[in-house]
Design a protein around this motif. Sequence first.
Motif, PDB file in Angstrom:
ATOM      1  N   ALA A 348      16.036  -7.367   7.104  1.00 38.18           N
ATOM      2  CA  ALA A 348      15.089  -7.414   5.782  1.00 38.18           C
ATOM      3  C   ALA A 348      16.321  -7.917   4.830  1.00 38.18           C
ATOM      4  O   ALA A 348      17.320  -7.419   4.592  1.00 38.18           O
ATOM      5  CB  ALA A 348      14.593  -6.161   5.483  1.00 38.18           C
ATOM      6  N   MET A 349      15.491  -8.855   3.896  1.00 31.40           N
ATOM      7  CA  MET A 349      16.118  -9.528   2.515  1.00 31.40           C
ATOM      8  C   MET A 349      17.538 -10.056   3.059  1.00 31.40           C
ATOM      9  O   MET A 349      18.476  -9.908   2.386  1.00 31.40           O
ATOM     10  CB  MET A 349      16.345  -8.317   1.775  1.00 31.40           C
ATOM     11  N   SER A 350      17.491 -10.849   4.014  1.00 39.86           N
ATOM     12  CA  SER A 350      18.858 -11.546   4.310  1.00 39.86           C
ATOM     13  C   SER A 350      19.243 -12.663   3.570  1.00 39.86           C
ATOM     14  O   SER A 350      18.370 -13.513   3.542  1.00 39.86           O
ATOM     15  CB  SER A 350      18.696 -11.902   5.978  1.00 39.86           C
ATOM     16  N   GLY A 351      20.438 -12.700   3.294  1.00 45.01           N
ATOM     17  CA  GLY A 351      20.577 -14.016   2.408  1.00 45.01           C
ATOM     18  C   GLY A 351      21.023 -15.434   3.320  1.00 45.01           C
ATOM     19  O   GLY A 351      21.230 -16.393   2.708  1.00 45.01           O
ATOM     20  N   VAL A 457      25.454  -9.497   4.019  1.00 44.58           N
ATOM     21  CA  VAL A 457      24.446 -10.580   3.605  1.00 44.58           C
ATOM     22  C   VAL A 457      23.002 -10.016   3.699  1.00 44.58           C
ATOM     23  O   VAL A 457      22.202 -11.129   3.061  1.00 44.58           O
ATOM     24  CB  VAL A 457      24.509 -11.679   4.459  1.00 44.58           C
ATOM     25  N   SER A 458      22.738  -8.755   3.810  1.00 46.85           N
ATOM     26  CA  SER A 458      21.376  -8.220   3.961  1.00 46.85           C
ATOM     27  C   SER A 458      21.379  -7.222   3.132  1.00 46.85           C
ATOM     28  O   SER A 458      21.873  -6.066   3.327  1.00 46.85           O
ATOM     29  CB  SER A 458      20.861  -8.007   5.628  1.00 46.85           C
ATOM     30  N   HIS A 459      20.560  -7.162   1.783  1.00 45.76           N
ATOM     31  CA  HIS A 459      20.513  -6.141   1.060  1.00 45.76           C
ATOM     32  C   HIS A 459      19.008  -5.947   0.637  1.00 45.76           C
ATOM     33  O   HIS A 459      18.295  -6.562   0.007  1.00 45.76           O
ATOM     34  CB  HIS A 459      21.247  -6.440  -0.385  1.00 45.76           C
ATOM     35  N   ALA A 460      18.423  -4.911   1.485  1.00 48.90           N
ATOM     36  CA  ALA A 460      16.754  -4.853   1.105  1.00 48.90           C
ATOM     37  C   ALA A 460      16.363  -4.218  -0.031  1.00 48.90           C
ATOM     38  O   ALA A 460      15.623  -4.758  -0.669  1.00 48.90           O
ATOM     39  CB  ALA A 460      16.513  -3.575   2.129  1.00 48.90           C
ATOM     40  N   ARG A 468      23.500 -14.423  -0.467  1.00 51.37           N
ATOM     41  CA  ARG A 468      23.949 -15.851  -0.179  1.00 51.37           C
ATOM     42  C   ARG A 468      25.179 -15.952  -1.161  1.00 51.37           C
ATOM     43  O   ARG A 468      26.044 -16.923  -0.909  1.00 51.37           O
ATOM     44  CB  ARG A 468      22.628 -16.582  -1.205  1.00 51.37           C
ATOM     45  N   ASP A 469      25.451 -15.163  -2.169  1.00 51.17           N
ATOM     46  CA  ASP A 469      26.791 -15.218  -3.003  1.00 51.17           C
ATOM     47  C   ASP A 469      27.870 -14.586  -2.137  1.00 51.17           C
ATOM     48  O   ASP A 469      28.776 -15.183  -2.198  1.00 51.17           O
ATOM     49  CB  ASP A 469      26.587 -14.314  -4.090  1.00 51.17           C
ATOM     50  N   VAL A 470      27.674 -13.649  -0.993  1.00 50.55           N
ATOM     51  CA  VAL A 470      28.619 -13.463  -0.408  1.00 50.55           C
ATOM     52  C   VAL A 470      29.053 -14.527   0.608  1.00 50.55           C
ATOM     53  O   VAL A 470      30.205 -14.688   0.809  1.00 50.55           O
ATOM     54  CB  VAL A 470      28.233 -12.069   0.543  1.00 50.55           C
TER      55      VAL A 470
END
Length: 700
Positions: A348-351, A457-460, A468-470
Amino acid sequence: MASIKVDGTLVEVPDYYTLMQAAEAAGAEIPRFCYHDRLSVAGNCRMCLVEVKGGPPKPQASCAMSVKDLRPGPNGEPPEMFTNTPMVKKAREGVMEFLLVNHPLDCPICDQGGECDLQDQAMAYGVDKSRFHENKRAVEDKYIGPLVKTSMNRCIHCTRCVRFTTEVAGISEMGLLGRGEDAEITTYLEKALSSELQGNVIDLCPVGALTSKPYAFNARPWELNKTESIDVMDAVGSAIRVDSRGREVMRIMPRVNEAINEEWISDKTRFIWDGLKNQRLDRPYVRKNGKLQATSWDEALGAVAARIKKAGNKVGAIAGDLAAVEEMYALKGLLASIGSGMTDVRPAMSGIDPSMPRSAYIFNPTIAGIEDADAILIIGANPRKEAALINARIRKTWRAKNIPVGVIGERADLTYTYDYLGEGFETLADVAAGKGSFGEILAKAQRPIIIVGEAAVSHANLGKQVGRDVIALASKLANGANVAEGWNGFALLHNAASRVGGLDIGFVPHDGGVCSADQIALAGKGELDVLFLLGADEYDMSAMGKAFVVYIGSHGDQGAHRADVILPGAAYTEKSGTYVNTEGRVQQTARAVFPPGDAKEDWTIIRALSGAIGKPLPYNSLAQLRSAIYAEFPHLARVDEIEASDFAALTTYANATIMTKSAPFGSAVADFYLSNPIARASAVMGECAALAAGLRQAAE
């Protein structure tokens, strides 16, 4: 290089070779019990004795003497050793006689029977009688956990288990106490071992002292069918051998693969096999009046087809951690035929963005390449839980070269010392700016490796921009000023076997589709009518609202409990499937047994469903399906190869504008033993998880 004569044959070997290695290079066989290529030299068993010309008038232990220790002849002739002289034969017979003095006659009931080094070498190098009539000593069996069974009367004190746990696994929990008749291998406080690699001592033990506790008394090796395959419990892709009898998997063993797992496997890989037969989905189910009821394939497929026709293109699909490329490709094709681009294989919410190059989502330096690193930074990952074999490889490099290791995120026991830099994004930004001592280390490093975990890289809760910034900051660190030419140190560490394969074939949102988190949100609002879960269980099932959920998978886990229709699929040991590991290496499983009951291979279910909705997919066999995949994605045809990544494309992210100010990094795997449906169905893994939880509570 050095020259040496072995039984009259002149060979050239590196001067650091032991006499044992030199003998093997010349084709001579040297028996051994304590020596192992990947462990330190102990010289305990004395079975590897050889005769050295010009040396003392006694046999020498070939494992503990190197070629450069030998003297040349009086006229400069190469040194000479013999492996089959009367002296050597008598010495080996004597050693074997002593080893068998206290060894019990357990062969008929010993699980090591048929695979026992002591049996084999007693036949080849021993004598047919014993001169000892004294009572054999008795040693109390030790409790070392739910995985390894001990029969310490059989122990010959080779100390392989002690050296493995200390050197490779990184836990100092086993040792040899006492001397002579009183010597015992023990865990000191007689508690369970805490390593995720402890099962490897079973393979290392040359006798039946350490055997598999779950496998005890289940089968003999000669009655098992052996199938070479790969593991999917994590994204490492360890080489394994599946041993089966009839339609049941009896055990899982490692195969040697120097590029990936060497010859080790994790405990989850080794002991997962009982979960392959528990909580299985073996027939289709359809929910009627609020309850799932067993039905026929025709009725189940008809129910799904009817809802798809009614939904139009309001259909989504989420692939789980164990999905193979074949079924993801087929499901993507099915959704494309009805005009939907709502597919996703990411957390979920992967960059990880679909537009990113392949080098942005694979472990570019490769697993074996870890040994070339001169500095390692771990960001938002716990390799010990997420990829135990990669953690072992990092430890191996750290022991050999004492390289600096830094960690941003969870402060965990990683079996090697490291510099803990901080817990979140702010620390990463400082390191990327060259601040602090570790920022300076990375700036000077020629072969740095920046390991980025999925949790980074994934912050739900915080959204995709954090990931993306990481990736941007990590690529900047990997592209330092002093980095050696051709070195790509950006390494994304996945924890799911399906992830890279799904990304490779584009099982991500396209043509107006949305990600997995947004699909679930749309389903909760009633804007997504049908949602396919392809073995996906790691999501919030209660948030899917009244959407019609179709679960295709092998086990009755969370996804099956939420489903309106269950279409039973095959586990990884029951199908030939393509996977791509975290470093981008294409691999294939092989079918060892058949699926239970009416369960079928996942891609065949999707092909049958496409026919039921009147839009059949253009393949009717696995060969045809793979031909279609290879035509579109040629690199997937090159099994056991890694497609070269474009580092230049990755470096474009190094100068990206950073939007994130603060974000915590944790670990993507909360419980090593219960990370997927097969693991949660395993009684052995459940016992390990309960034990590990108890140890954590005791420590706190």
